[in-house]
Design an enzyme around this catalytic site. Sequence first.
Site, short mmCIF file in Angstrom:
data_model
loop_
_atom_site.label_atom_id
_atom_site.label_comp_id
_atom_site.label_asym_id
_atom_site.label_seq_id
_atom_site.Cartn_x
_atom_site.Cartn_y
_atom_site.Cartn_z
N TYR A 1 0.85 -1.21 0.00
CA TYR A 1 0.00 0.00 0.00
C TYR A 1 0.88 1.26 0.00
O TYR A 1 0.65 2.18 -0.78
CB TYR A 1 -0.93 -0.02 1.21
CG TYR A 1 -2.04 1.01 1.14
CD1 TYR A 1 -3.16 0.81 0.34
CD2 TYR A 1 -1.96 2.21 1.85
CE1 TYR A 1 -4.18 1.75 0.26
CE2 TYR A 1 -2.96 3.16 1.78
CZ TYR A 1 -4.07 2.93 0.99
OH TYR A 1 -5.08 3.88 0.90
N LYS B 1 1.11 4.01 -3.06
CA LYS B 1 0.65 5.39 -2.84
C LYS B 1 1.79 6.40 -2.98
O LYS B 1 1.58 7.53 -3.41
CB LYS B 1 -0.03 5.50 -1.48
CG LYS B 1 -1.36 4.72 -1.39
CD LYS B 1 -2.38 5.19 -2.43
CE LYS B 1 -3.75 4.58 -2.24
NZ LYS B 1 -4.74 5.05 -3.24
N1 LIG Z 1 -10.78 5.74 3.52
C1 LIG Z 1 -9.62 6.23 3.85
O1 LIG Z 1 -9.39 6.54 5.04
C2 LIG Z 1 -8.56 6.50 2.81
C3 LIG Z 1 -7.40 7.18 3.23
C4 LIG Z 1 -6.42 7.48 2.31
C5 LIG Z 1 -6.58 7.13 0.98
N2 LIG Z 1 -7.72 6.45 0.59
C6 LIG Z 1 -7.85 6.15 -0.83
O2 LIG Z 1 -9.03 6.76 -1.32
C7 LIG Z 1 -9.55 6.01 -2.42
C8 LIG Z 1 -11.02 5.69 -2.17
O3 LIG Z 1 -11.09 4.90 -0.98
P1 LIG Z 1 -12.44 4.63 -0.16
O4 LIG Z 1 -12.06 4.72 1.27
O5 LIG Z 1 -13.55 5.46 -0.70
O6 LIG Z 1 -12.61 3.08 -0.51
P2 LIG Z 1 -13.91 2.17 -0.82
O7 LIG Z 1 -13.46 0.76 -0.71
O8 LIG Z 1 -15.03 2.60 0.06
O9 LIG Z 1 -14.23 2.52 -2.33
C9 LIG Z 1 -13.31 2.16 -3.34
C10 LIG Z 1 -14.05 1.80 -4.59
O10 LIG Z 1 -13.08 1.36 -5.56
C11 LIG Z 1 -13.61 0.24 -6.25
N3 LIG Z 1 -12.56 -0.60 -6.81
C12 LIG Z 1 -11.68 -1.38 -6.15
N4 LIG Z 1 -10.90 -2.04 -7.01
C13 LIG Z 1 -11.30 -1.69 -8.26
C14 LIG Z 1 -10.91 -2.06 -9.57
N5 LIG Z 1 -9.92 -2.95 -9.79
N6 LIG Z 1 -11.55 -1.50 -10.62
C15 LIG Z 1 -12.54 -0.60 -10.41
N7 LIG Z 1 -12.98 -0.22 -9.21
C16 LIG Z 1 -12.36 -0.78 -8.14
C17 LIG Z 1 -14.44 -0.51 -5.20
O11 LIG Z 1 -15.40 -1.36 -5.80
C18 LIG Z 1 -15.05 0.62 -4.39
O12 LIG Z 1 -16.32 1.00 -4.86
C19 LIG Z 1 -8.66 4.77 -2.54
O13 LIG Z 1 -7.69 4.99 -3.54
C20 LIG Z 1 -8.00 4.68 -1.17
O14 LIG Z 1 -6.77 4.01 -1.22
C21 LIG Z 1 -8.70 6.11 1.49
#
Ligand SMILES: NC(=O)c1ccc[n+]([C@@H]2O[C@H](COP(=O)([O-])OP(=O)(O)OC[C@H]3O[C@@H](n4cnc5c(N)ncnc54)[C@H](O)[C@@H]3O)[C@@H](O)[C@H]2O)c1
Length: 248
Positions: free
Chosen positions: A155, A159
């Site tokens: 991860y 990132k």
């Molecule tokens: N939630 C957090 O605290 C957080 C913090 C830092 C970064 N992020 C990043 O923010 C972004 C969104 O995260 P989130 O928390 O909303 O996650 P989430 O899991 O709620 O949503 C992510 C979405 O991406 C889709 N997805 C996953 N793999 C895929 C693929 N191969 N093709 C197409 N779609 C795909 C999933 O189906 C899901 O709907 C991500 O890149 C995550 O790494 C999240």
Amino acid sequence: MGRLDGKVAIITGAARGMGESHARIFAREGAKLVLTDLRADMGRQLATEIGSAAIFLEQDVTSPQDWDKVVAAAEEKFGRVDILVNNAGILGPMASTADLTDEGYDQVCQVNQHSVFYGMRAVLPAMLRAGCGSIVNISSIAGMAANYGFPSIAYVASKFAVRGMSKAVAVEYGKDNIRVNSVHPGFIQTPMMVEATDEGGGDALREIPLGRIAAPEEVSALVLFLASDEASYVTGAEYLVDAGMLAH
Ligand SMILES: NC(=O)c1ccc[n+]([C@@H]2O[C@H](COP(=O)([O-])OP(=O)(O)OC[C@H]3O[C@@H](n4cnc5c(N)ncnc54)[C@H](O)[C@@H]3O)[C@@H](O)[C@H]2O)c1
């Protein structure tokens, strides 16, 4: 008047979490939307709720062929592509480095990192045709520093890569009026976060200077700014939205 009037945006991972939030806010600000995700039922439901300004396409972001279809559909339906939000991502296996398998490492890098290359490569010709563009790549605080609660070399590697790739394309395509920035969220209340921690934060909460986990909309506000013409002189930059986590 909307802050994205006349703009056409592709948002990946739009079925839930932050992607869904970005989609709803972009629609409110006047954008036309191409929403994509693996979770087709949820994505279609969201596009239906938004109405004629949005279409949903089932897409695996790790597939270059899927990317070609998404960009073609955006141009066919709405005539151009102005904005790409590379939001789809996974946490992947929470294994220590000595226990992480090749498959686990590759999967995370495919979804979080390689997809960002595929996506930028696919939209750049359309943005060149449009004469402008804004790409917002969603990284993480894990793209700035390691060891924020989730021990995964994959991860963190993916990132950090997103941050560097954003700068590379910003430099390369600045002359073409295409801007590229990375966004680095801290702890955001989404299904991914809930699944990762069971109760939405756990011990990490004590490390957050503002003392709380964010709502997805608090990240969308920054993504909206970077996507819009308000950020016309902003490119190659990285934006923390982490409640001060990295100020420690
Ligand atoms: N939630 C957090 O605290 C957080 C913090 C830092 C970064 N992020 C990043 O923010 C972004 C969104 O995260 P989130 O928390 O909303 O996650 P989430 O899991 O709620 O949503 C992510 C979405 O991406 C889709 N997805 C996953 N793999 C895929 C693929 N191969 N093709 C197409 N779609 C795909 C999933 O189906 C899901 O709907 C991500 O890149 C995550 O790494 C999240």
